[in-house]
Design a protein around this motif. Structure first.
Motif, PDB file in Angstrom:
ATOM      1  N   LYS A  86       0.842  -1.192   0.000  1.00 38.49           N
ATOM      2  CA  LYS A  86       0.000   0.000   0.000  1.00 38.49           C
ATOM      3  C   LYS A  86       0.882   1.249   0.000  1.00 38.49           C
ATOM      4  N   PRO A  87       0.759   2.113  -1.003  1.00 37.32           N
ATOM      5  CA  PRO A  87       1.618   3.302  -1.087  1.00 37.32           C
ATOM      6  C   PRO A  87       1.521   4.193   0.162  1.00 37.32           C
ATOM      7  N   GLY A  88       2.681   4.498   0.737  1.00 34.57           N
ATOM      8  CA  GLY A  88       2.754   5.400   1.881  1.00 34.57           C
ATOM      9  C   GLY A  88       2.472   4.760   3.227  1.00 34.57           C
ATOM     10  N   TYR A  89       1.950   3.526   3.223  1.00 34.82           N
ATOM     11  CA  TYR A  89       1.586   2.884   4.483  1.00 34.82           C
ATOM     12  C   TYR A  89       2.819   2.567   5.332  1.00 34.82           C
ATOM     13  N   ASP A  90       3.926   2.238   4.675  1.00 32.12           N
ATOM     14  CA  ASP A  90       5.161   1.961   5.404  1.00 32.12           C
ATOM     15  C   ASP A  90       5.599   3.191   6.199  1.00 32.12           C
ATOM     16  N   ASN A  91       5.601   4.345   5.551  1.00 26.29           N
ATOM     17  CA  ASN A  91       5.999   5.588   6.237  1.00 26.29           C
ATOM     18  C   ASN A  91       5.012   5.969   7.326  1.00 26.29           C
ATOM     19  N   GLU A  92       3.727   5.720   7.086  1.00 27.15           N
ATOM     20  CA  GLU A  92       2.708   6.013   8.096  1.00 27.15           C
ATOM     21  C   GLU A  92       2.933   5.182   9.353  1.00 27.15           C
ATOM     22  N   LEU A  93       3.167   3.889   9.173  1.00 28.33           N
ATOM     23  CA  LEU A  93       3.403   3.014  10.332  1.00 28.33           C
ATOM     24  C   LEU A  93       4.677   3.406  11.072  1.00 28.33           C
ATOM     25  N   ILE A  94       5.724   3.717  10.333  1.00 26.86           N
ATOM     26  CA  ILE A  94       6.977   4.152  10.959  1.00 26.86           C
ATOM     27  C   ILE A  94       6.747   5.416  11.784  1.00 26.86           C
ATOM     28  N   GLU A  95       6.029   6.363  11.241  1.00 30.31           N
ATOM     29  CA  GLU A  95       5.746   7.607  11.953  1.00 30.31           C
ATOM     30  C   GLU A  95       4.885   7.360  13.193  1.00 30.31           C
ATOM     31  N   ARG A  96       3.915   6.471  13.078  1.00 30.46           N
ATOM     32  CA  ARG A  96       3.056   6.165  14.229  1.00 30.46           C
ATOM     33  C   ARG A  96       3.849   5.498  15.351  1.00 30.46           C
ATOM     34  N   TYR A  97       4.764   4.602  15.003  1.00 32.24           N
ATOM     35  CA  TYR A  97       5.610   3.989  16.038  1.00 32.24           C
ATOM     36  C   TYR A  97       6.579   5.015  16.628  1.00 32.24           C
ATOM     37  N   ASN A  98       7.042   5.938  15.821  1.00 34.38           N
ATOM     38  CA  ASN A  98       7.907   7.000  16.317  1.00 34.38           C
ATOM     39  C   ASN A  98       7.155   7.872  17.328  1.00 34.38           C
ATOM     40  N   LYS A  99       5.926   8.253  16.988  1.00 31.53           N
ATOM     41  CA  LYS A  99       5.105   9.049  17.908  1.00 31.53           C
ATOM     42  C   LYS A  99       4.775   8.263  19.168  1.00 31.53           C
ATOM     43  N   LEU A 100       4.503   6.972  19.003  1.00 28.20           N
ATOM     44  CA  LEU A 100       4.215   6.130  20.162  1.00 28.20           C
ATOM     45  C   LEU A 100       5.411   6.109  21.110  1.00 28.20           C
ATOM     46  N   GLY A 101       6.609   5.981  20.564  1.00 28.70           N
ATOM     47  CA  GLY A 101       7.814   6.001  21.394  1.00 28.70           C
ATOM     48  C   GLY A 101       7.950   7.299  22.173  1.00 28.70           C
ATOM     49  N   LYS A 102       7.621   8.408  21.534  1.00 32.69           N
ATOM     50  CA  LYS A 102       7.687   9.709  22.223  1.00 32.69           C
ATOM     51  C   LYS A 102       6.651   9.791  23.332  1.00 32.69           C
ATOM     52  N   LYS A 103       5.445   9.296  23.076  1.00 28.25           N
ATOM     53  CA  LYS A 103       4.395   9.301  24.099  1.00 28.25           C
ATOM     54  C   LYS A 103       4.774   8.389  25.265  1.00 28.25           C
ATOM     55  N   LEU A 104       5.378   7.258  24.953  1.00 31.86           N
ATOM     56  CA  LEU A 104       5.817   6.346  26.011  1.00 31.86           C
ATOM     57  C   LEU A 104       6.910   6.986  26.867  1.00 31.86           C
ATOM     58  N   THR A 105       7.811   7.708  26.227  1.00 35.75           N
ATOM     59  CA  THR A 105       8.857   8.418  26.969  1.00 35.75           C
ATOM     60  C   THR A 105       8.232   9.451  27.895  1.00 35.75           C
ATOM     61  N   ASN A 106       7.236  10.165  27.404  1.00 34.43           N
ATOM     62  CA  ASN A 106       6.527  11.145  28.227  1.00 34.43           C
ATOM     63  C   ASN A 106       5.846  10.463  29.412  1.00 34.43           C
ATOM     64  N   LEU A 107       5.214   9.326  29.164  1.00 38.82           N
ATOM     65  CA  LEU A 107       4.559   8.580  30.241  1.00 38.82           C
ATOM     66  C   LEU A 107       5.587   8.125  31.275  1.00 38.82           C
ATOM     67  N   LYS A 108       6.708   7.602  30.812  1.00 36.37           N
ATOM     68  CA  LYS A 108       7.764   7.128  31.730  1.00 36.37           C
ATOM     69  C   LYS A 108       8.278   8.263  32.606  1.00 36.37           C
ATOM     70  N   ASN A 109       8.440   9.433  32.013  1.00 36.53           N
ATOM     71  CA  ASN A 109       8.997  10.573  32.745  1.00 36.53           C
ATOM     72  C   ASN A 109       7.977  11.302  33.612  1.00 36.53           C
ATOM     73  N   ASN A 110       6.707  11.072  33.373  1.00 39.04           N
ATOM     74  CA  ASN A 110       5.638  11.758  34.119  1.00 39.04           C
ATOM     75  C   ASN A 110       4.670  10.766  34.736  1.00 39.04           C
ATOM     76  N   TRP A 111       5.189   9.660  35.201  1.00 43.93           N
ATOM     77  CA  TRP A 111       4.357   8.563  35.714  1.00 43.93           C
ATOM     78  C   TRP A 111       3.458   8.979  36.865  1.00 43.93           C
ATOM     79  N   GLN A 112       3.844   9.998  37.621  1.00 44.26           N
ATOM     80  CA  GLN A 112       3.074  10.416  38.787  1.00 44.26           C
ATOM     81  C   GLN A 112       1.660  10.853  38.397  1.00 44.26           C
ATOM     82  N   ASN A 113       1.501  11.357  37.178  1.00 45.98           N
ATOM     83  CA  ASN A 113       0.195  11.826  36.721  1.00 45.98           C
ATOM     84  C   ASN A 113      -0.774  10.681  36.419  1.00 45.98           C
ATOM     85  N   PHE A 114      -0.283   9.453  36.437  1.00 46.57           N
ATOM     86  CA  PHE A 114      -1.114   8.323  36.036  1.00 46.57           C
ATOM     87  C   PHE A 114      -1.366   7.326  37.149  1.00 46.57           C
ATOM     88  N   LYS A 115      -1.048   7.705  38.381  1.00 46.65           N
ATOM     89  CA  LYS A 115      -1.248   6.796  39.514  1.00 46.65           C
ATOM     90  C   LYS A 115      -2.707   6.646  39.831  1.00 46.65           C
TER      91      LYS A 115
END
Length: 122
Positions: free
Chosen positions: A93-122
């Motif tokens: 599927k054209p562009g789907y590879d880049n879309e998935l890569i970008e989504r995993y990249n964003k997910l990694g950033k969100k996970l980093t934010n969660l790891k660093n701000n865990w107190q907000n999720f107790k």
């Protein structure tokens, strides 16, 4: 308000990505069944599962952060596998590879934010 791991955006996104990856892998060549397909299936499934398990252990900062750190690693692994899949022409599927890569990249950033701000999720 966060009442369970099911309410976390990172869980929802990682679960959705794992479903999409499962569908995508159905079209990979048989020669990759026990190689790239197996690795991608395990890595994609692992993220949402580790978020769920880590959330249950969030009272311990070390345990929680270890689970989330592992999720970041799995997300990076998926980016690597998707880049390899793109290079080999497995994603049709054209562009789907880049879309998935970008989504995993964003997910990694969100996970980093969660790891660093865990107190907000107790």
């Amino acid at each position: 308000m966060i009442k369970s791991f099911l309410d976390l955006d990172v869980y929802k996104e990682s679960f959705q990505l794992s479903i999409e990856i499962e569908e995508l892998l159905k079209n990979y060549p048989q020669s990759e069944k026990f190689l790239l397909v197996d690795q991608m299936r395990r890595a994609s499934r692992s993220i949402s599962a580790q978020i769920a398990e880590g959330y249950a252990r969030r009272e311990s900062i070390k345990d929680f952060q270890r689970y989330i750190r592992d999720c970041i690693g799995e997300s990076n692994e998926m980016i690597n596998h998707l880049l390899l899949s793109k290079h080999k022409g497995y994603i049709k599927k054209p562009g789907y590879d880049n879309e998935l890569i970008e989504r995993y990249n964003k997910l990694g950033k969100k996970l980093t934010n969660l790891k660093n701000n865990w107190q907000n999720f107790k």
